[in-house]
Design a protein around this motif. Structure first.
Motif, PDB file in Angstrom:
ATOM      1  N   ALA A 194       0.832  -1.205   0.000  1.00 54.05           N
ATOM      2  CA  ALA A 194       0.000   0.000   0.000  1.00 54.05           C
ATOM      3  C   ALA A 194       0.867   1.256   0.000  1.00 54.05           C
ATOM      4  CB  ALA A 194      -0.920  -0.007   1.221  1.00 54.05           C
ATOM      5  N   ALA A 195       1.956   1.239   0.773  1.00 55.77           N
ATOM      6  CA  ALA A 195       2.849   2.388   0.830  1.00 55.77           C
ATOM      7  C   ALA A 195       3.512   2.643  -0.516  1.00 55.77           C
ATOM      8  CB  ALA A 195       3.903   2.173   1.920  1.00 55.77           C
ATOM      9  N   THR A 196       3.895   1.567  -1.200  1.00 54.16           N
ATOM     10  CA  THR A 196       4.499   1.714  -2.523  1.00 54.16           C
ATOM     11  C   THR A 196       3.532   2.385  -3.485  1.00 54.16           C
ATOM     12  OG1 THR A 196       5.924  -0.217  -2.211  1.00 54.16           O
ATOM     13  CG2 THR A 196       5.484   0.468  -4.478  1.00 54.16           C
ATOM     14  N   ARG A 197       2.281   1.986  -3.449  1.00 48.98           N
ATOM     15  CA  ARG A 197       1.279   2.578  -4.333  1.00 48.98           C
ATOM     16  C   ARG A 197       1.000   4.036  -3.975  1.00 48.98           C
ATOM     17  NH1 ARG A 197      -2.811  -2.683  -4.358  1.00 48.98           N
ATOM     18  NH2 ARG A 197      -1.398  -4.054  -5.526  1.00 48.98           N
ATOM     19  N   ALA A 198       1.234   4.389  -2.713  1.00 48.59           N
ATOM     20  CA  ALA A 198       1.009   5.764  -2.279  1.00 48.59           C
ATOM     21  C   ALA A 198       2.267   6.617  -2.378  1.00 48.59           C
ATOM     22  CB  ALA A 198       0.510   5.770  -0.839  1.00 48.59           C
ATOM     23  N   ASN A 199       3.385   6.013  -2.840  1.00 49.99           N
ATOM     24  CA  ASN A 199       4.661   6.735  -2.940  1.00 49.99           C
ATOM     25  C   ASN A 199       5.143   7.263  -1.595  1.00 49.99           C
ATOM     26  OD1 ASN A 199       5.064   6.328  -5.676  1.00 49.99           O
ATOM     27  ND2 ASN A 199       4.001   8.199  -6.260  1.00 49.99           N
ATOM     28  N   VAL A 200       4.994   6.448  -0.567  1.00 52.99           N
ATOM     29  CA  VAL A 200       5.515   6.792   0.754  1.00 52.99           C
ATOM     30  C   VAL A 200       6.342   5.616   1.256  1.00 52.99           C
ATOM     31  CG1 VAL A 200       3.544   8.284   1.268  1.00 52.99           C
ATOM     32  CG2 VAL A 200       3.515   5.891   2.009  1.00 52.99           C
ATOM     33  N   THR A 201       7.037   5.831   2.351  1.00 51.46           N
ATOM     34  CA  THR A 201       7.848   4.771   2.942  1.00 51.46           C
ATOM     35  C   THR A 201       7.398   4.485   4.365  1.00 51.46           C
ATOM     36  OG1 THR A 201       9.499   6.377   3.690  1.00 51.46           O
ATOM     37  CG2 THR A 201       9.856   5.344   1.522  1.00 51.46           C
ATOM     38  N   LEU A 202       7.693   3.282   4.803  1.00 54.35           N
ATOM     39  CA  LEU A 202       7.433   2.888   6.189  1.00 54.35           C
ATOM     40  C   LEU A 202       8.711   3.064   7.000  1.00 54.35           C
ATOM     41  CD1 LEU A 202       5.347  -0.377   5.637  1.00 54.35           C
ATOM     42  CD2 LEU A 202       4.506   1.960   5.975  1.00 54.35           C
ATOM     43  N   PRO A 203       8.616   3.239   8.302  1.00 54.07           N
ATOM     44  CA  PRO A 203       7.399   3.175   9.105  1.00 54.07           C
ATOM     45  C   PRO A 203       6.542   4.436   8.991  1.00 54.07           C
ATOM     46  CG  PRO A 203       9.267   3.670  10.503  1.00 54.07           C
ATOM     47  CD  PRO A 203       9.826   3.393   9.146  1.00 54.07           C
ATOM     48  N   ALA A 204       5.242   4.236   9.121  1.00 52.72           N
ATOM     49  CA  ALA A 204       4.310   5.352   9.150  1.00 52.72           C
ATOM     50  C   ALA A 204       4.359   6.021  10.523  1.00 52.72           C
ATOM     51  CB  ALA A 204       2.902   4.856   8.865  1.00 52.72           C
ATOM     52  N   THR A 205       3.730   7.164  10.614  1.00 51.55           N
ATOM     53  CA  THR A 205       3.669   7.851  11.904  1.00 51.55           C
ATOM     54  C   THR A 205       2.766   7.091  12.868  1.00 51.55           C
ATOM     55  OG1 THR A 205       3.885   9.944  10.729  1.00 51.55           O
ATOM     56  CG2 THR A 205       3.175  10.051  13.026  1.00 51.55           C
ATOM     57  N   ILE A 206       1.579   6.753  12.393  1.00 49.07           N
ATOM     58  CA  ILE A 206       0.597   6.055  13.216  1.00 49.07           C
ATOM     59  C   ILE A 206      -0.079   4.981  12.379  1.00 49.07           C
ATOM     60  CG2 ILE A 206      -1.567   6.250  14.510  1.00 49.07           C
ATOM     61  CD1 ILE A 206      -0.886   9.098  15.145  1.00 49.07           C
ATOM     62  N   ALA A 207      -0.281   3.807  12.971  1.00 49.18           N
ATOM     63  CA  ALA A 207      -1.108   2.768  12.374  1.00 49.18           C
ATOM     64  C   ALA A 207      -2.243   2.465  13.339  1.00 49.18           C
ATOM     65  CB  ALA A 207      -0.303   1.504  12.104  1.00 49.18           C
ATOM     66  N   LEU A 208      -3.454   2.585  12.851  1.00 46.45           N
ATOM     67  CA  LEU A 208      -4.629   2.215  13.633  1.00 46.45           C
ATOM     68  C   LEU A 208      -5.156   0.919  13.045  1.00 46.45           C
ATOM     69  CD1 LEU A 208      -7.771   2.117  14.380  1.00 46.45           C
ATOM     70  CD2 LEU A 208      -6.354   3.372  16.009  1.00 46.45           C
ATOM     71  N   VAL A 209      -5.147  -0.119  13.846  1.00 39.41           N
ATOM     72  CA  VAL A 209      -5.470  -1.462  13.376  1.00 39.41           C
ATOM     73  C   VAL A 209      -6.759  -1.944  14.024  1.00 39.41           C
ATOM     74  CG1 VAL A 209      -4.650  -3.846  13.150  1.00 39.41           C
ATOM     75  CG2 VAL A 209      -3.003  -1.943  13.157  1.00 39.41           C
TER      76      VAL A 209
END
Length: 315
Positions: free
Chosen positions: A67-82
């Motif tokens: 999902a991050a690749t498709r959004a052109n961002v990298t991990l880790p994200a700031t916040i993940a709500l699961v």
């Protein structure tokens, strides 16, 4: 919609993840603090099992990376709500959150029950009833007082009426009774044999001896297809399933003021737009429970988007 590959790169401090961690699939949405969805991906189930936090985290990491690749961002994200199935209690939520953070998915991880993110997606902070029919079946409600309530969802051993497992089990029973001449003939036996790559009824008996509940539930789409094509036995099974789901709604309606309409939404693979089960459920509610009505527009709730909404609040 998934973001296009030429979308601008978002600063890591702006990246939020909304994760729907279910038993049969995992869905991740990448967003920013303004609430825009930048990319999505789906993968296999990652529901929390006893002692299985690391395994669930590994699945979530894989889907989040795509999902991050498709959004052109990298991990880790700031916040993940699961929102995780099987993580309704604090010990499981803490174990899964720690595993997801250790896997490098996000700097900060919050785990909630899958119901909470679905309700947030469907109704925001407002009241309503959410009915879910997939492998299992369950209905949740947020009452006018903000309290959460549930009906069903206790597993296939206890019933899960109207669920994929229930539909598959009823199809097997109908095929068996038709084979023995106890009920009217139907095409269900032939459909199930073709779907499973089997040749005879005896082959089907041997298959059921080792079939898991998930494998039984996987027969449900064939029942829905048969109903869509006019197979009368399948249509009867679907109508009975809709009546069972309506009973869950009836139980939850007591948490809402009399005389007022009740917002409703759907979740789960069996209640997608055009599904014979959704059509039958709408008809059943309109006749027996007119205060509770599923809107004609739209499809099932977007649970990852609901998780993103909750993640944004944590900022």
């Amino acid at each position: 919609m998934t973001a296009q590959s030429d979308s601008p790169t978002v600063r890591p401090s702006d990246v939020l993840l909304g994760v729907d961690s279910g038993g049969s699939h995992t869905a991740v949405a990448v967003g920013d603090r303004e609430g825009r969805v930048l990319g999505r991906a789906e993968g296999p189930g990652s529901a929390m099992r006893p002692g299985g936090a690391e395994r669930s985290a590994a699945v979530i990491l894989d889907v989040a990376r795509r999902a991050a690749t498709r959004a052109n961002v990298t991990l880790p994200a700031t916040i993940a709500l699961v929102g995780a199935a099987g993580a309704g209690r604090p010990p499981e939520q803490e174990a899964l959150a720690n595993a997801i953070k250790a896997a490098g998915v996000a700097d900060r991880v919050a785990v909630r029950g899958d119901t909470e993110i679905a309700l947030a997606a469907a109704f925001g902070d407002g009241p309503g009833i959410l009915i879910n029919a997939g492998t299992g079946s369950i209905a949740h409600a947020r009452g006018a007082d903000g309290q959460l309530h549930r009906a069903g969802g206790h597993g296939w051993q206890f019933g899960d009426e109207g669920s994929g497992y229930w539909l598959g089990r009823r199809a097997l029973a109908a095929a068996s009774r038709a084979h023995d001449g106890l009920e009217e003939s139907s095409t269900l036996l032939g459909r199930l044999l073709v779907a499973l790559g089997l040749e005879t009824f005896d082959d089907l008996i041997r298959w059921t001896a080792t079939a898991t509940p998930a494998q039984i539930a996987a027969l449900a789409p064939h029942v829905l297809n048969a109903a869509r094509e006019g197979e009368t036995v399948a249509q009867q099974i679907v109508e009975e399933a809709a009546a069972e789901l309506s009973q869950l709604v009836r139980v939850l309606m007591r948490h809402f003021p009399e005389g007022k309409g009740i917002k409703m939404a759907t979740a789960g693979g069996l209640l997608r737009p055009g599904s014979p089960l959704l059509i039958a459920l709408r008809a059943n509610l309109a006749t027996d429970l007119p205060r509770a009505r599923i809107s004609e527009g739209g499809g099932p709730v977007d649970a990852p988007a609901g998780a993103l909404r909750l993640a944004a609040r944590l900022l």
